[in-house]
Design an enzyme around this catalytic site. Sequence first.
Site, PDB file in Angstrom:
ATOM      1  N   ARG A 102     -33.705  26.237 -20.863  1.00 16.87           N
ATOM      2  CA  ARG A 102     -32.513  26.751 -21.538  1.00 16.87           C
ATOM      3  C   ARG A 102     -31.351  25.755 -21.490  1.00 16.87           C
ATOM      4  NH1 ARG A 102     -33.395  29.299 -25.036  1.00 16.87           N
ATOM      5  NH2 ARG A 102     -32.239  27.653 -26.051  1.00 16.87           N
ATOM      6  N   LYS A 137      -9.813  17.697 -29.045  1.00 18.80           N
ATOM      7  CA  LYS A 137     -10.173  19.110 -29.217  1.00 18.80           C
ATOM      8  C   LYS A 137     -11.667  19.249 -28.935  1.00 18.80           C
ATOM      9  CE  LYS A 137      -6.532  20.431 -32.465  1.00 18.80           C
ATOM     10  NZ  LYS A 137      -6.208  20.951 -33.813  1.00 18.80           N
ATOM     11  N   LYS A 169       3.845  12.152 -29.572  1.00 18.40           N
ATOM     12  CA  LYS A 169       3.747  13.178 -30.594  1.00 18.40           C
ATOM     13  C   LYS A 169       5.107  13.844 -30.816  1.00 18.40           C
ATOM     14  CE  LYS A 169      -0.138  15.580 -30.431  1.00 18.40           C
ATOM     15  NZ  LYS A 169      -0.933  15.053 -31.558  1.00 18.40           N
ATOM     16  N   GLU A 199       3.097   9.401 -33.600  1.00 18.94           N
ATOM     17  CA  GLU A 199       2.809  10.343 -34.681  1.00 18.94           C
ATOM     18  C   GLU A 199       4.035  10.448 -35.585  1.00 18.94           C
ATOM     19  OE1 GLU A 199       2.971  14.915 -34.296  1.00 18.94           O
ATOM     20  OE2 GLU A 199       0.865  14.383 -33.903  1.00 18.94           O
ATOM     21  N   ASP A 220       0.727  11.904 -40.020  1.00 18.56           N
ATOM     22  CA  ASP A 220       0.284  13.270 -39.744  1.00 18.56           C
ATOM     23  C   ASP A 220       0.649  14.229 -40.874  1.00 18.56           C
ATOM     24  OD1 ASP A 220      -0.866  15.284 -38.033  1.00 18.56           O
ATOM     25  OD2 ASP A 220       1.163  15.987 -37.645  1.00 18.56           O
TER      26      ASP A 220
END
Length: 285
Positions: A102, A137, A169, A199, A220
């Site tokens: 598994r 992510k 960012k 960014e 972005d």
Amino acid sequence: MNRTATLPSQFILDKLLQEWLLEDIGRGDRTTQSLISGTRQAVWIAKENGVIAGLPIAERVFQLLNASTVFTPIVQEGEAVQKGQTIAEIQGAYDALLTGERVALNLAMRLSGIATLTRRYVEKIEDLPTRLTDTRKTTPGLRVLEKYATRVGGAVNHRMGLDDAAMIKDNHIVAAGGIGAAIAQVRANIPYPLTIEVETETLDMVEEALEHGADIIMLDNMPLEMMRQAVEMIRRKNDRIRVEASGNVTLETLRSIAETGVDFISSSAPITRSTWLDLSMRFKA
């Protein structure tokens, strides 16, 4: 296979696999230990079309349970397979094969699903110089393997973690009081080999990032025409600066973004939107 797709060191991999085996086995595989002994041969079969990734990881799962297990891949990492195709043969102790089945299959199905969708994205722009990159992510605990799968599929890894590079960012810019201040503070505190990526969302932000010496500029969620203008602006100023596009990247929008001239397109989709590739293990009669 992407020849740059290398597995994490065995030291790291074994620790992860041992934890996942312990999660599944607990205090013992009650069924297998009660009923079965001896050795057997088995095959792994693809139950749908896709790109295979994770066979070396599956092999290690079985070898951790019994070092004498022989796992023989029939296809290479990154190879496209058809439904019904045999992708590996295994010979070993019954208990090792059944107890590890598994965990080994789950990992290979997850990674093959990522490699399959990544390949679809990569093929959309393979005749252009733009490269597809992944993002942070990822599934907690699976990052090193999920990013391995994107490389098998043909993408480039973005930073593995927050310590790989400095990415400034929107919230960092607000906290520092502007792009220039953010770049200055970060550059004063990071180790010298690290790059700084900024960014940006507007042409004014691009200009400010250029003025203050960003190494990489991310565009972005920019409209395509603005993105083209930004690329031209950056190339005129310094053609060594790398340009990355990000935001709302889909199979439908990928090529048009690449045609603006960016160096990289980052997307979480090959990981976050992929589905598992169905595989199964069958004992030989």
